[in-house]
Design a protein around this motif. Structure first.
Motif, short mmCIF file in Angstrom:
data_model
loop_
_atom_site.label_atom_id
_atom_site.label_comp_id
_atom_site.label_asym_id
_atom_site.label_seq_id
_atom_site.Cartn_x
_atom_site.Cartn_y
_atom_site.Cartn_z
N ALA A 137 1.40 -0.27 4.03
CA ALA A 137 0.33 -0.91 3.26
C ALA A 137 -0.87 0.03 3.11
CB ALA A 137 -0.10 -2.20 3.95
N LEU A 138 -1.18 0.77 4.18
CA LEU A 138 -2.28 1.73 4.10
C LEU A 138 -1.99 2.83 3.09
CD1 LEU A 138 -3.30 2.20 7.87
CD2 LEU A 138 -4.51 0.90 6.09
N ARG A 139 -0.74 3.29 3.06
CA ARG A 139 -0.37 4.37 2.14
C ARG A 139 -0.35 3.90 0.69
NH1 ARG A 139 4.10 8.48 4.71
NH2 ARG A 139 3.03 8.87 6.69
N LEU A 140 -0.16 2.60 0.48
CA LEU A 140 -0.23 2.09 -0.90
C LEU A 140 -1.62 2.30 -1.46
CD1 LEU A 140 1.84 -1.23 -0.91
CD2 LEU A 140 2.16 0.74 -2.41
N GLY A 141 -2.63 2.09 -0.61
CA GLY A 141 -4.00 2.25 -1.06
C GLY A 141 -4.50 3.68 -0.99
N HIS A 142 -3.92 4.46 -0.09
CA HIS A 142 -4.36 5.84 0.10
C HIS A 142 -3.14 6.75 0.23
CE1 HIS A 142 -8.41 4.28 0.83
NE2 HIS A 142 -7.86 3.39 1.64
N GLY B 119 10.00 -6.12 16.75
CA GLY B 119 8.99 -6.79 15.95
C GLY B 119 7.73 -5.95 15.81
N LEU B 120 7.33 -5.29 16.90
CA LEU B 120 6.16 -4.42 16.84
C LEU B 120 6.40 -3.22 15.93
CD1 LEU B 120 5.10 -4.44 20.62
CD2 LEU B 120 3.97 -5.62 18.71
N VAL B 121 7.62 -2.68 15.98
CA VAL B 121 7.96 -1.56 15.09
C VAL B 121 7.85 -2.01 13.63
CG1 VAL B 121 9.88 -0.10 14.29
CG2 VAL B 121 9.44 -0.34 16.75
N ALA B 122 8.34 -3.22 13.33
CA ALA B 122 8.25 -3.74 11.97
C ALA B 122 6.80 -3.88 11.53
CB ALA B 122 8.97 -5.09 11.88
N LEU B 123 5.96 -4.37 12.42
CA LEU B 123 4.54 -4.52 12.10
C LEU B 123 3.88 -3.15 11.83
CD1 LEU B 123 3.36 -7.26 14.62
CD2 LEU B 123 3.54 -7.48 12.13
N LEU B 124 4.20 -2.17 12.67
CA LEU B 124 3.61 -0.84 12.50
C LEU B 124 4.06 -0.19 11.20
CD1 LEU B 124 3.90 0.52 16.16
CD2 LEU B 124 1.81 -0.15 14.95
N LEU C 12 7.56 9.20 -8.53
CA LEU C 12 7.23 7.83 -8.10
C LEU C 12 6.72 7.85 -6.65
CD1 LEU C 12 10.37 6.02 -9.60
CD2 LEU C 12 8.11 6.32 -10.64
N VAL C 13 5.53 8.38 -6.47
CA VAL C 13 4.98 8.51 -5.12
C VAL C 13 4.78 7.15 -4.46
CG1 VAL C 13 3.04 9.44 -3.78
CG2 VAL C 13 3.84 10.65 -5.83
N TRP C 14 4.49 6.14 -5.25
CA TRP C 14 4.26 4.79 -4.70
C TRP C 14 5.53 4.17 -4.12
CZ3 TRP C 14 7.52 1.40 -7.01
CH2 TRP C 14 8.02 1.73 -8.28
N LEU C 15 6.70 4.74 -4.47
CA LEU C 15 7.95 4.15 -4.00
C LEU C 15 8.10 4.24 -2.49
CD1 LEU C 15 10.45 2.79 -5.22
CD2 LEU C 15 11.53 5.05 -5.37
N ASP C 16 7.56 5.31 -1.89
CA ASP C 16 7.70 5.50 -0.44
C ASP C 16 7.06 4.35 0.35
OD1 ASP C 16 8.39 7.35 1.88
OD2 ASP C 16 6.23 7.11 2.17
N PRO C 17 5.79 3.99 0.12
CA PRO C 17 5.21 2.88 0.88
C PRO C 17 5.82 1.52 0.52
CG PRO C 17 3.65 3.70 -0.75
CD PRO C 17 4.78 4.69 -0.70
N VAL C 18 6.21 1.34 -0.75
CA VAL C 18 6.81 0.05 -1.14
C VAL C 18 8.12 -0.18 -0.40
CG1 VAL C 18 7.94 -1.17 -3.05
CG2 VAL C 18 5.71 -0.10 -3.40
N ILE C 19 8.97 0.85 -0.36
CA ILE C 19 10.23 0.73 0.36
C ILE C 19 9.97 0.58 1.87
CG2 ILE C 19 12.30 2.01 1.05
CD1 ILE C 19 12.71 2.86 -1.74
N GLY C 20 8.89 1.18 2.35
CA GLY C 20 8.51 1.00 3.75
C GLY C 20 8.23 -0.45 4.07
N VAL C 21 7.56 -1.16 3.16
CA VAL C 21 7.29 -2.59 3.35
C VAL C 21 8.58 -3.38 3.36
CG1 VAL C 21 6.22 -4.63 2.33
CG2 VAL C 21 4.97 -2.46 2.38
#
Length: 359
Positions: free
Chosen positions: A124-129, A113-118, A250-259
């Motif tokens: 989410a941070l990478r989506l913005g930056h 669960g902690l891994v999922a949160l991290l 599609l650089v945004w794809l990496d953080p989206v798939i991470g979520v």
């Protein structure tokens, strides 16, 4: 008033000392394979961290340290197997150490669960930056990690079909029978405790077979398997995202798939928490098949089950406390013997009460 019969009294001598070894059928095999997977994971981790430091690769460093968290989590699994085996016959544990694995799996579920949160937070941070990515190097690392994790997942697979077809009566060939007087109170039949786990009738239905299969599941091994599958899943998602970024920008794809990956891992964590906490707290819901089998075996004209408790004491092992009322009582051993065909029922305590007769 109910009277304790001579047969019930005599049965009190049947309660001799016996073992309570309720470890899973493949306990040793699972421990050995867990240590092999830890060795593989730790070796790859050291190689990636060393290579990342030597060549200045953040992708290698990140994957190496990520693998270290799963190697540490799997150590919980391995040490739980070792502890449970060493203390299997320790009299301090009233019902053996079969639940040690579930305790370890509960801890691993929290780590998951902690891994999922991290992962979710970082994504989410990478989506913005957004950050710059060396796509070729990152893809190579992700593919390498996927191959390693698939090998480890194969080693940690739990052959449920094999387990389903075998009995699980280790080290306690007889059950514990006790007869008790109930002069003032009769246990009324409770437990609409609906259950889900084990049920081994000769003509078991598909749902009953599924319950039995689930009850033989080794949650400790399942926890290690999920940690490996978490790594494999993140590798698959990373490859897809990196290919999308490399080929189509599609650089945004990496953080989206991470979520998305974080959500999937969180669901795995929740499922493992739910199942292991149920075992640790003796939740009776998973034993529906066993309770039906016990009742249908014992109850007939003149015999009524008045109280029944069933709980899991290890993978594929269940204990039961049964109180029954009979017009012509037999020794508890006779009722216990009639339950011998029920697979997964490893420890039984029988209480027999006679119906009072009018003068």
């Amino acid at each position: 008033m109910h009277e304790r019969t001579a047969s019930a009294l005599a049965a009190g001598t049947l309660s001799d000392v016996h073992a309570h070894n309720f470890l899973g059928e493949r306990h040793g095999r699972h421990e050995r394979r867990t240590w092999i997977v830890i060795a593989i994971t730790a070796s790859v981790m050291v190689i990636e961290i060393a290579a990342g430091s030597l060549f200045g690769s953040m992708a290698l460093l990140a994957d190496g340290w990520h693998m270290s968290t799963h190697a540490a989590a799997m150590l919980i699994t391995a040490f739980a197997y070792r502890y449970a085996a060493r203390h299997a016959d320790d009299p301090r544990f009233s019902f053996g150490t079969g639940k040690v694995g579930d305790l370890a799996a509960f801890a691993s579920a929290i780590v998951l669960g902690l891994v999922a949160l991290l992962i979710g937070w970082e994504s989410a941070l990478r989506l913005g930056h957004p950050i710059a990515i060396d796509f070729n190097e990152a893809i190579a690392v992700a593919v390498f990690g996927l191959v390693v994790n698939l090998v480890c997942a194969w080693l940690l697979r739990d052959d449920h079909d094999h387990l389903h077809g075998h009995s699980h009566g280790h080290g306690h060939g007889h059950s514990n029978e006790h007869a008790h007087a109930h002069d003032e109170h009769e246990h009324e039949d409770d437990h609409g405790h609906d259950h889900d786990h084990d049920h081994p009738h000769p003509h078991a239905s598909r749902s009953a077979r599924a319950e039995q299969k689930e009850s033989t599941r080794d949650n400790n091994l399942r926890a290690a398997y999920l940690h490996v599958m978490t790594d494999a899943l993140t590798s698959v998602f990373a490859i897809l995202a990196l290919l999308g970024g490399s080929l189509y920008g599609l650089v945004w794809l990496d953080p989206v798939i991470g979520v998305v990956g974080a959500v999937v891992i969180a669901r795995w964590s929740f499922g493992l928490l739910r199942d292991t906490s149920g075992v640790l707290l003796d939740v009776t819901a998973p034993q529906r098949g066993l309770t039906r089998a016990i009742r249908s075996t014992l109850e007939h004209p003149g015999v009524t089950v008045t109280d029944l408790h069933v709980w899991q004491v290890g993978p594929g092992h269940h204990a039961a406390v049964v109180a029954l009322r009979a017009s012509e009582p037999e020794a508890p051993a006779a009722y216990k013997d009639s339950l011998a065909h029920i697979e997964g029922l490893s420890h039984v305590t029988i209480e027999v009460n006679a119906l009072s007769r009018a003068a």
